[in-house]
Scaffold this motif. Sequence first.
Motif, PDB file in Angstrom:
ATOM      1  N   SER A 108       0.803  -1.226   0.000  1.00  0.00           N
ATOM      2  CA  SER A 108       0.000   0.000   0.000  1.00  0.00           C
ATOM      3  C   SER A 108       0.836   1.277   0.000  1.00  0.00           C
ATOM      4  O   SER A 108       0.300   2.361   0.233  1.00  0.00           O
ATOM      5  CB  SER A 108      -0.985   0.006   1.180  1.00  0.00           C
ATOM      6  OG  SER A 108      -2.046  -0.906   0.926  1.00  0.00           O
ATOM      7  N   ASN A 109       2.137   1.182  -0.327  1.00  0.00           N
ATOM      8  CA  ASN A 109       2.906   2.422  -0.543  1.00  0.00           C
ATOM      9  C   ASN A 109       2.158   3.331  -1.509  1.00  0.00           C
ATOM     10  O   ASN A 109       2.112   4.551  -1.337  1.00  0.00           O
ATOM     11  CB  ASN A 109       4.278   2.113  -1.155  1.00  0.00           C
ATOM     12  CG  ASN A 109       5.292   1.574  -0.150  1.00  0.00           C
ATOM     13  OD1 ASN A 109       4.928   1.140   0.932  1.00  0.00           O
ATOM     14  ND2 ASN A 109       6.563   1.594  -0.534  1.00  0.00           N
ATOM     15  N   GLU A 110       1.562   2.705  -2.545  1.00  0.00           N
ATOM     16  CA  GLU A 110       0.891   3.470  -3.608  1.00  0.00           C
ATOM     17  C   GLU A 110      -0.362   4.180  -3.118  1.00  0.00           C
ATOM     18  O   GLU A 110      -0.904   5.026  -3.831  1.00  0.00           O
ATOM     19  CB  GLU A 110       0.511   2.533  -4.758  1.00  0.00           C
ATOM     20  CG  GLU A 110      -0.500   1.478  -4.318  1.00  0.00           C
ATOM     21  CD  GLU A 110      -0.901   0.507  -5.430  1.00  0.00           C
ATOM     22  OE1 GLU A 110      -0.145   0.355  -6.400  1.00  0.00           O
ATOM     23  OE2 GLU A 110      -1.974  -0.092  -5.289  1.00  0.00           O
ATOM     24  N   GLY A 111      -0.828   3.857  -1.917  1.00  0.00           N
ATOM     25  CA  GLY A 111      -2.043   4.486  -1.387  1.00  0.00           C
ATOM     26  C   GLY A 111      -1.775   5.794  -0.656  1.00  0.00           C
ATOM     27  O   GLY A 111      -2.692   6.407  -0.120  1.00  0.00           O
ATOM     28  N   GLY A 136       6.688   1.099 -14.090  1.00  0.00           N
ATOM     29  CA  GLY A 136       5.997   2.209 -14.752  1.00  0.00           C
ATOM     30  C   GLY A 136       5.716   3.357 -13.787  1.00  0.00           C
ATOM     31  O   GLY A 136       6.606   3.761 -13.025  1.00  0.00           O
ATOM     32  N   ASP A 137       4.479   3.841 -13.802  1.00  0.00           N
ATOM     33  CA  ASP A 137       4.050   4.947 -12.929  1.00  0.00           C
ATOM     34  C   ASP A 137       4.270   4.658 -11.454  1.00  0.00           C
ATOM     35  O   ASP A 137       4.486   5.561 -10.656  1.00  0.00           O
ATOM     36  CB  ASP A 137       2.536   5.188 -13.116  1.00  0.00           C
ATOM     37  CG  ASP A 137       2.269   6.128 -14.263  1.00  0.00           C
ATOM     38  OD1 ASP A 137       3.263   6.528 -14.906  1.00  0.00           O
ATOM     39  OD2 ASP A 137       1.087   6.450 -14.505  1.00  0.00           O
ATOM     40  N   LYS A 138       4.182   3.375 -11.119  1.00  0.00           N
ATOM     41  CA  LYS A 138       4.269   2.977  -9.702  1.00  0.00           C
ATOM     42  C   LYS A 138       5.691   3.130  -9.155  1.00  0.00           C
ATOM     43  O   LYS A 138       5.900   3.024  -7.951  1.00  0.00           O
ATOM     44  CB  LYS A 138       3.798   1.527  -9.532  1.00  0.00           C
ATOM     45  CG  LYS A 138       2.382   1.256 -10.019  1.00  0.00           C
ATOM     46  CD  LYS A 138       1.358   1.690  -8.983  1.00  0.00           C
ATOM     47  CE  LYS A 138      -0.072   1.367  -9.380  1.00  0.00           C
ATOM     48  NZ  LYS A 138      -0.369  -0.073  -9.325  1.00  0.00           N
ATOM     49  N   ALA A 139       6.642   3.389 -10.047  1.00  0.00           N
ATOM     50  CA  ALA A 139       8.031   3.554  -9.589  1.00  0.00           C
ATOM     51  C   ALA A 139       8.161   4.726  -8.623  1.00  0.00           C
ATOM     52  O   ALA A 139       9.092   4.784  -7.830  1.00  0.00           O
ATOM     53  CB  ALA A 139       8.957   3.745 -10.791  1.00  0.00           C
ATOM     54  N   GLN A 140       7.200   5.650  -8.674  1.00  0.00           N
ATOM     55  CA  GLN A 140       7.252   6.792  -7.745  1.00  0.00           C
ATOM     56  C   GLN A 140       7.037   6.353  -6.289  1.00  0.00           C
ATOM     57  O   GLN A 140       7.283   7.132  -5.374  1.00  0.00           O
ATOM     58  CB  GLN A 140       6.219   7.851  -8.133  1.00  0.00           C
ATOM     59  CG  GLN A 140       4.784   7.379  -8.061  1.00  0.00           C
ATOM     60  CD  GLN A 140       3.796   8.392  -8.636  1.00  0.00           C
ATOM     61  OE1 GLN A 140       3.909   9.578  -8.393  1.00  0.00           O
ATOM     62  NE2 GLN A 140       2.846   7.902  -9.414  1.00  0.00           N
ATOM     63  N   PHE A 141       6.579   5.124  -6.080  1.00  0.00           N
ATOM     64  CA  PHE A 141       6.370   4.643  -4.713  1.00  0.00           C
ATOM     65  C   PHE A 141       7.491   3.722  -4.238  1.00  0.00           C
ATOM     66  O   PHE A 141       7.380   3.054  -3.222  1.00  0.00           O
ATOM     67  CB  PHE A 141       5.003   3.952  -4.611  1.00  0.00           C
ATOM     68  CG  PHE A 141       3.879   4.867  -4.992  1.00  0.00           C
ATOM     69  CD1 PHE A 141       3.521   5.915  -4.149  1.00  0.00           C
ATOM     70  CD2 PHE A 141       3.212   4.725  -6.199  1.00  0.00           C
ATOM     71  CE1 PHE A 141       2.510   6.785  -4.502  1.00  0.00           C
ATOM     72  CE2 PHE A 141       2.196   5.596  -6.567  1.00  0.00           C
ATOM     73  CZ  PHE A 141       1.842   6.632  -5.717  1.00  0.00           C
ATOM     74  N   LEU A 142       8.591   3.711  -4.988  1.00  0.00           N
ATOM     75  CA  LEU A 142       9.807   3.031  -4.537  1.00  0.00           C
ATOM     76  C   LEU A 142      10.494   3.891  -3.477  1.00  0.00           C
ATOM     77  O   LEU A 142      10.243   5.098  -3.393  1.00  0.00           O
ATOM     78  CB  LEU A 142      10.772   2.854  -5.714  1.00  0.00           C
ATOM     79  CG  LEU A 142      10.426   1.773  -6.731  1.00  0.00           C
ATOM     80  CD1 LEU A 142      11.268   1.952  -7.989  1.00  0.00           C
ATOM     81  CD2 LEU A 142      10.618   0.391  -6.130  1.00  0.00           C
ATOM     82  N   PRO A 143      11.391   3.299  -2.669  1.00  0.00           N
ATOM     83  CA  PRO A 143      12.141   4.108  -1.705  1.00  0.00           C
ATOM     84  C   PRO A 143      12.877   5.257  -2.392  1.00  0.00           C
ATOM     85  O   PRO A 143      13.472   5.083  -3.459  1.00  0.00           O
ATOM     86  CB  PRO A 143      13.123   3.102  -1.095  1.00  0.00           C
ATOM     87  CG  PRO A 143      12.429   1.790  -1.229  1.00  0.00           C
ATOM     88  CD  PRO A 143      11.670   1.873  -2.535  1.00  0.00           C
ATOM     89  N   LYS A 144      12.833   6.437  -1.762  1.00  0.00           N
ATOM     90  CA  LYS A 144      13.548   7.605  -2.296  1.00  0.00           C
ATOM     91  C   LYS A 144      14.904   7.728  -1.639  1.00  0.00           C
ATOM     92  O   LYS A 144      15.811   8.358  -2.168  1.00  0.00           O
ATOM     93  CB  LYS A 144      12.725   8.865  -2.015  1.00  0.00           C
ATOM     94  CG  LYS A 144      11.430   8.850  -2.826  1.00  0.00           C
ATOM     95  CD  LYS A 144      10.410   9.857  -2.330  1.00  0.00           C
ATOM     96  CE  LYS A 144       9.165   9.725  -3.184  1.00  0.00           C
ATOM     97  NZ  LYS A 144       7.950  10.135  -2.526  1.00  0.00           N
TER      98      LYS A 144
END
Length: 306
Positions: A108-111, A136-144
Amino acid sequence: MKRFTVLGALLVIGGLSAAMMAQQQPPRPPLPDLTKVKDNLYVITSSTLGPEFTGGNTGVLVTESGVVVVDTKLSGYGPTIIERIKKVTDKPVTMIINTHTHGDHTGSNEGFPATVDIIAQENTKANMVKMDAFKGDKAQFLPKRTFKDKMSVGSGKNRVDLYYFGAGHTNGDAWVVYPSLRVLQTGDMFAWRDAPTIDRNNGGSAVEYPKTLSMAIAGIKDIDTVIPGHSPVTTPKDLQEYQRFVTDWVAAVQSAAAAGKSVDEAAAAYTKHPDKYQGYAAPQAARVKANVQVYYDELKKGGATN
Ligand SMILES: [Zn+2]
């Protein structure tokens, strides 16, 4: 003739709705409210494996600058986690820490808003990059942000120390310490009082597991409360016992290997845990065999054998 047409239409509609239902996510079981662990630290507990499964325990630390969420359960729980947190604070979630790569801890990182800071051990980030859930778009919810061995964020009662002590469940398991509260959140390095799950595809290691547990116990001081990966909040005594349990478990597999037993023979011979480990779940044949296989695969690759 007409009847056939109606029947045909019903069949088409039936087929369509079945296809649409298959595309929808199955409804997730409900989440409990936050349970206070201590002061500004809460946990959203997890259910056990089975149809009620929601994912791992979620730590919730309410700090002056925002809320830190440690592990995000299966996918689809973001809005519910946020709604549950709103019952205890108006502060927004500003940081997510993922203890490791698995979807029941990162799902649920993407939430959460894409602006939320996300932190994990560097190997865990590498493992997450390989997951379809973060493509894809979900890569923005990877660790920064990532760390290798240790990282601290915040100060005082808002401080969180992150440690990595080596491979076990995966090769990127973070140990999350709330030092001023004397609480440790273990992720799945200590998921439950049962045989471990060792994910060799993500760098987990049966050989290293007992050592990594020892390193963590030696390296993390002044703790009186432990939040395991999937079971109720407990004490360091249970973690210490788990270290002995895993050590004995690996030793049993090691002696089976030394005696020339096959994976099947070694697994079949392990039918019960030693009596001293009270309250441990009875061994499940499938998990025992999977773990024995991991150990044998490591031996074959010339892994450590001591
Ligand atoms: Zn896991």
